[in-house]
Design an enzyme around this catalytic site. Structure first.
Site, PDB file in Angstrom:
ATOM      1  N   ASP A 561       4.479  -2.944 -15.710  1.00 18.79           N
ATOM      2  CA  ASP A 561       3.917  -1.817 -15.195  1.00 18.79           C
ATOM      3  C   ASP A 561       4.967  -0.730 -15.318  1.00 18.79           C
ATOM      4  O   ASP A 561       5.937  -0.770 -15.084  1.00 18.79           O
ATOM      5  CB  ASP A 561       3.778  -2.057 -13.730  1.00 18.79           C
ATOM      6  CG  ASP A 561       3.014  -0.763 -12.862  1.00 18.79           C
ATOM      7  OD1 ASP A 561       2.106  -0.607 -13.189  1.00 18.79           O
ATOM      8  OD2 ASP A 561       3.606  -0.151 -11.860  1.00 18.79           O
ATOM      9  N   GLU A 602       2.526  -1.292 -20.109  1.00 16.15           N
ATOM     10  CA  GLU A 602       1.831  -0.052 -19.751  1.00 16.15           C
ATOM     11  C   GLU A 602       2.627   1.092 -20.051  1.00 16.15           C
ATOM     12  O   GLU A 602       3.582   1.467 -19.365  1.00 16.15           O
ATOM     13  CB  GLU A 602       1.249  -0.030 -18.225  1.00 16.15           C
ATOM     14  CG  GLU A 602       0.449   1.153 -17.796  1.00 16.15           C
ATOM     15  CD  GLU A 602       0.518   1.200 -16.421  1.00 16.15           C
ATOM     16  OE1 GLU A 602      -0.483   1.444 -15.894  1.00 16.15           O
ATOM     17  OE2 GLU A 602       1.654   0.929 -15.651  1.00 16.15           O
TER      18      GLU A 602
END
Length: 844
Positions: A561, A602
């Site tokens: 993330d 990401e």
């Protein structure tokens, strides 16, 4: 007047030869300054007087030099008075003025082969002592390494071609030590790493320089390298493929070597890109032939080509030249679109011991295949809280997911990505309070281990969301740092007596402490304080957490993330150099724990913003630009620009290293973006699942679930059936259902062959089973209508392809001409064996 004086720095070597030196003998010097050539004409000494010889070296020779004297071969090299080998002579050319070296040779070797013990393993044999090289009109000894188990198996193997065969396997034939390739591969085989066949060709002695350089160097020679490379590609490789069980395609064929062998390896791969797709370049002597840079600049990379370049920081007499040339070539190749793994080792030298040490890492990077599940694979993103509730508390859980694994398998997904499952005070889980414990609402660590067993039993890999950038404000380390300025955890976070400006999006990122008059950095939210990766303890803890999930919990990898925000450096708040450095460190750690661990990052932004994260950080990154282009093409009815991002990534990276998608948990669901139009949804799915890359599908997308901001409404419970609880729970769901939840369900589409669900099933299974869709090259085609997009997925064998023609417009069209560049699509070469037709308005 200012006078500038230039001092010519030269060193003269003087040597006294033994009295039994033949009067007509020529004495040479071989050293680090001439590629250790024992008989280079320009390095022949001149007789000063009987028994005394000298040579003045070029003024380019400076610093520390290593050398020996010979009578023209290594079998006639200097030895001590007892006939034993002697160490290299060493001399330092001073910074100023001329220098002189005086030495004496006690004795010459008698010309007999060195009495070294053989060190080649049982896996090594000689193909032929006099293998013909018709391109050069010569013969050469050729060695072969066959992996353990070759004789008792029927499998086929990759092949690595190497130069300087004398030094590859056997200390007895080597000049200054062997690479130990056979011992290395035998050891890797014992660890379960797939092996390759290795074919090694002896060098040509005094012709080595000529044969390993395609271009003539006025001082050292060369010019026969093109013929030698042609021998490898057109004579030796076909012979090996006929006589041994090989995988003959380019992605399973490599070429590697060191020094001049590194130069010719890269040249061979650039000249024959359809033959060599794996290239190992060790301590390359690019300075000999600077023409190699122009060749690399003009090259057109084939998909999946990998080039590994490693150079030492102490190469030869001019290590700065090697380092400069190393970086120049890496930059050139990457600019041309090649996938390059490069390393500059400070302690590395121009020697076999260095290449032996570096060979295992190069081999594993070049030949280690990606996880099998990625070939034609599709990943399915799951929010556990919303997938299936097994105990009626209204919250999806791990046991519920286990019960639905057969649904995932039936869909065809080879991988699931689980949004955060570690303990967290928030419904979404992106603020982790305990990285070593499963969120109690989802179950226990033992439940997760059972999930892993059941997923693997069905051939499904599991990636879990790993939140590196920040922790929860309720994490014990943050609480300790918040309340005690002397806490050892204080340096785990960033603190300031005042707010130090805005975050990367121009919004507040410094959060007021609830305890004292100070601020901490939390780029996303006050409940998510950023971790400080300038602190070594934080870096170590992140790796420790990864080890726990890979080893103890047996996950197959991670979705990482918010990776651009790991480190802030001055005014740089995202994608900073320190972030890239740590991602390299982190990825190396993951490989050391589980070599085939898969990571997908990401990193929001277009392809230009993502490219700096390649090639040596995470495995893959999400294609946000690709998602935008897919949705835009289907929504607007125009394919202009649809394929450009896919083509760019294809030309840069193998398909498993980039991940297209339509929507995910952070943005409006694709069905909403497409105007809740089922025909458009089918078209978008068709494009996603027939284009290259490793696609991700968000749970519920396969049935056309809806969802729009705020975030919780993007993550509502899976709509299994039109009964109370939607087939998701027997209790009250944690979130209210979507308005269409009673009509858009798995049950309603399950038996309808024309449903969006069954289209996904067919396409995902076809992608897995059809090599052209799995790993084939994307070839753009030209359609005679702007609302029609057409492309070909051409298989690696060049004989099979999948043709995709999609009508993006609102009206039906017919008799649209589809043409190809370079005649890749002709009536004579096209035979239809399978047709997957669309339905509704958007048809081709």
């Amino acid at each position: 007047m200012t006078m500038i004086l230039f001092t010519l720095l030269q060193v003269t070597l003087h040597v006294t030869a033994p009295t039994n030196t033949p009067a007509a003998a020529s004495i040479f010097v071989a050293g680090s300054f001439n590629q250790w050539n024992p008989a280079a004409p320009e390095y022949r000494l001149t007789a000063e007087s009987p028994g005394h010889y000298a040579i003045t070296l070029s003024d380019s020779v400076r610093g520390v030099i290593n050398f020996k004297f010979t009578l023209g071969s290594w079998d006639l090299v200097e030895v001590d008075s007892g006939g034993a080998d002697v160490a290299n002579r060493t001399f330092t050319v001073p910074a100023n003025g001329a220098a002189s070296y005086e030495g004496t040779v006690p004795r010459w070797r008698d010309g007999t082969p060195r009495p070294r013990p053989a060190s080649a393993t049982a896996s090594v044999s000689i193909v032929n002592d006099s293998f013909a090289i018709p391109q050069l009109g010569r013969t050469r000894r050729v060695w072969i390494y066959l992996p353990p188990g070759y004789a008792t198996s029927a499998r086929r193997y990759p092949v690595l071609y190497m130069h300087d065969g004398q030094n590859v396997f056997d200390a007895r034939t080597s000049f200054a030590g062997e690479w130990g390739v056979d011992e290395t591969l035998d050891s890797l085989n014992a660890l379960g790493v797939d092996n390759a066949i290795v074919v090694a060709v002896d060098h040509g002695g005094q012709r080595r320089f000529d044969e390993y350089s395609p271009w003539v160097n006025q001082k050292y020679g060369g010019g026969q390298g093109d013929a030698y490379a042609r021998f490898l590609a057109q004579t030796l490789k076909p012979y090996v493929d006929r006589h041994y069980r090989t995988l003959p395609d380019r992605l399973h064929t490599g070429v590697a070597g060191s020094s001049m062998g590194g130069l010719i390896s890269l040249y061979a791969a650039l000249k024959y890109p359809d033959v060599f797709g794996r290239v190992g370049v060790f301590s390359p002597a690019f300075w000999v032939a600077p023409e190699i840079y122009a060749l690399a600049r003009r090259a057109h990379p084939r998909p999946g080509t990998r080039i590994y370049i490693v150079t030492g920081g102490q190469e030869g007499d001019t290590p700065e030249v090697y380092a400069h040339d190393h970086q120049r070539m890496v930059d050139t190749l990457e600019a041309a679109g090649f996938t390059v793994q490069a390393a500059l080792r400070p302690d590395g030298k121009h020697a076999e011991w260095f290449w032996r040490r570096e060979f295992p890492a190069a081999y594993e990077w070049l030949f280690q295949e990606p996880p099998a599940w990625t070939r034609g694979g599709v990943c399915y993103e799951i929010f556990v809280r919303s997938f299936y509730d097994s105990n009626g508390d209204g919250i999806g859980d791990l046991n519920g997911l286990i019960q639905k694994l057969d649904y995932v398998k039936g869909l065809g997904a080879t991988c699931i990505w689980l949004m955060p499952i570690a303990a967290s005070p928030s419904y979404h889980g992106y603020d982790v309070s305990d990285y070593y414990r499963v969120e109690p609402a989802y179950g226990t660590n033992d439940d997760f281990k059972r999930l892993m067993v059941e997923a693997h039993r069905r051939g499904i890999a599991v990636l879990v969301d790993m939140v590196l950038n920040h922790a929860s404000s309720e994490h014990p380390s943050f609480q300790a740092a918040l309340r005690d300025t002397a806490s050892p955890y204080r340096s785990w976070y960033r603190w300031s007596p005042t707010a130090l400006g805005k975050g990367p999006w121009g919004t507040d990122a410094w959060r007021k402490s609830p305890v004292r008059d100070e601020y901490y950095y939390g780029v996303f939210w006050s409940g998510m304080p950023d971790l400080n990766y300038e602190t070594q303890a934080v870096r170590d803890e992140a790796k420790k957490i990864a080890t726990f999930w890979l080893r103890d919990m047996d996950v197959d990898g991670f979705r990482l993330d918010a990776i651009p925000y790991l480190l802030e450096e001055g005014t740089c708040l995202q994608g900073c150099p320190g972030t890239h450095a740590y991602l390299r460190e982190y990825a190396a750690h993951l490989r050391s724990v589980k070599p085939d661990a898969y990571t997908v990052g990401e990193a929001w932004g277009n392809i230009d913003m993502v490219m700096p994260y390649y090639p040596d950080q995470l495995t893959s990154y999400f294609g946000f630009e690709l998602a935008d282009s897919l949705i835009s093409a289907v929504r607007t009815g125009s394919g202009a620009g649809l394929l450009s991002g896919f083509l760019r990534l294809q030309d840069t990276l193998p398909p498993y290293r980039w991940s297209p998608f339509l929507s995910n948990h952070d943005g409006t669901r694709s069905f909403n973006l497409l105007g809740k139009d089922m025909a458009r949804a089918k078209l978008a799915a068709t494009l996603l699942l027939t284009l290259p890359g490793l696609p991700f599908v968000y749970y519920g997308e396969e049935i056309g679930m809806t969802g729009n901001k705020p975030d919780p409404r993007l993550r509502t419970p899976m709509q299994w059936s039109a009964r109370p609880g939607l087939g998701f729970t027997s209790g009250t769901a944690w979130s209210s259902a979507q308005p269409d939840s009673l009509t858009t369900t798995v049950a309603a589409q399950d038996t309808n062959p024309r449903s969006l669900l069954n289209l996904h099933r067919r396409l995902i299974h076809l992608r897995r089973s059809n090599d052209a869709l799995a790993v084939g090259t994307l070839v753009p085609l030209t359609a005679g209508n702007g609302q029609v997009v057409a492309y070909l997925r051409r298989g690696e064998d060049g004989k099979h392809a999948v043709l995709v023609v999609a009508n993006l417009g609102a009206t039906a069209v017919s008799r649209i001409p589809v043409t190809s560049r370079d005649s890749v699509l002709t009536e004579e070469s096209t035979a239809m064996s399978h047709c997957l037709a669309g339905s509704g308005r958007a048809r081709a």
